[in-house]
Design an enzyme around this catalytic site. Sequence first.
Site, PDB file in Angstrom:
ATOM      1  N   CYS A 184      93.498 -87.942  27.977  1.00 12.31           N
ATOM      2  CA  CYS A 184      94.943 -88.134  28.136  1.00 12.31           C
ATOM      3  C   CYS A 184      95.255 -89.564  28.562  1.00 12.31           C
ATOM      4  CB  CYS A 184      95.505 -87.158  29.156  1.00 12.31           C
ATOM      5  SG  CYS A 184      95.015 -85.457  28.872  1.00 12.31           S
ATOM      6  N   CYS A 189      96.212 -82.876  20.570  1.00  9.90           N
ATOM      7  CA  CYS A 189      97.169 -82.029  21.300  1.00  9.90           C
ATOM      8  C   CYS A 189      98.597 -82.242  20.838  1.00  9.90           C
ATOM      9  CB  CYS A 189      97.075 -82.304  22.796  1.00  9.90           C
ATOM     10  SG  CYS A 189      97.505 -84.002  23.208  1.00  9.90           S
ATOM     11  N   ASP A 219     100.559 -84.699  21.738  1.00 13.16           N
ATOM     12  CA  ASP A 219     101.386 -85.373  22.738  1.00 13.16           C
ATOM     13  C   ASP A 219     101.728 -86.795  22.285  1.00 13.16           C
ATOM     14  OD1 ASP A 219     101.214 -83.119  24.183  1.00 13.16           O
ATOM     15  OD2 ASP A 219      99.835 -83.883  25.691  1.00 13.16           O
TER      16      ASP A 219
HETATM   17 FE1  FES Z   1      97.652 -84.176  25.324  1.00 17.68          FE
HETATM   18 FE2  FES Z   1      96.914 -84.617  27.774  1.00 17.68          FE
HETATM   19  S1  FES Z   1      96.690 -82.770  26.651  1.00 17.68           S
HETATM   20  S2  FES Z   1      97.670 -86.048  26.361  1.00 17.68           S
END
Ligand code: FES
Length: 125
Positions: free
Chosen positions: A103, A34, A36
């Site tokens: 996550c 993702c 992040d």
């Molecule tokens: Fe990337 Fe939750 S969607 S850490």
Amino acid sequence: MNYSEKVMDHFANPRNCEKMEDPDGVGTVGNPTCGDLMTIYIKVEDDVITDISFQTFGCGAAIATSSMITEIAVGKTLDEALNISRNDVAEELDGLPPVKMHCSNLAADGLKAAIENYYETHQQS
Ligand code: FES
């Protein structure tokens, strides 16, 4: 998606969400899927985490798990903190939706990276 009240609380009011000046250890990890990112900062005295904070560029579950792991880890020894798993974090939050469990890896991995950084930079001779 159903989130627990605790997840929503930690997402809306994250604890210890700030950059730490002069930390003893810093760990940054990313989720390649993702994109992040999370950074965890720790202060250590006598092998105990005395202060911890985080900065997270990520989804709500990543923010909630970062916030929660700071509350779990503070006051723990480094060995105890290394044993905190993503399941521990999810359980303290009263669960995460299955598609969001990944996550919580960021929080557990970020804490481990900060502790490893502490060991690398504070090697006993
Ligand atoms: Fe990337 Fe939750 S969607 S850490």
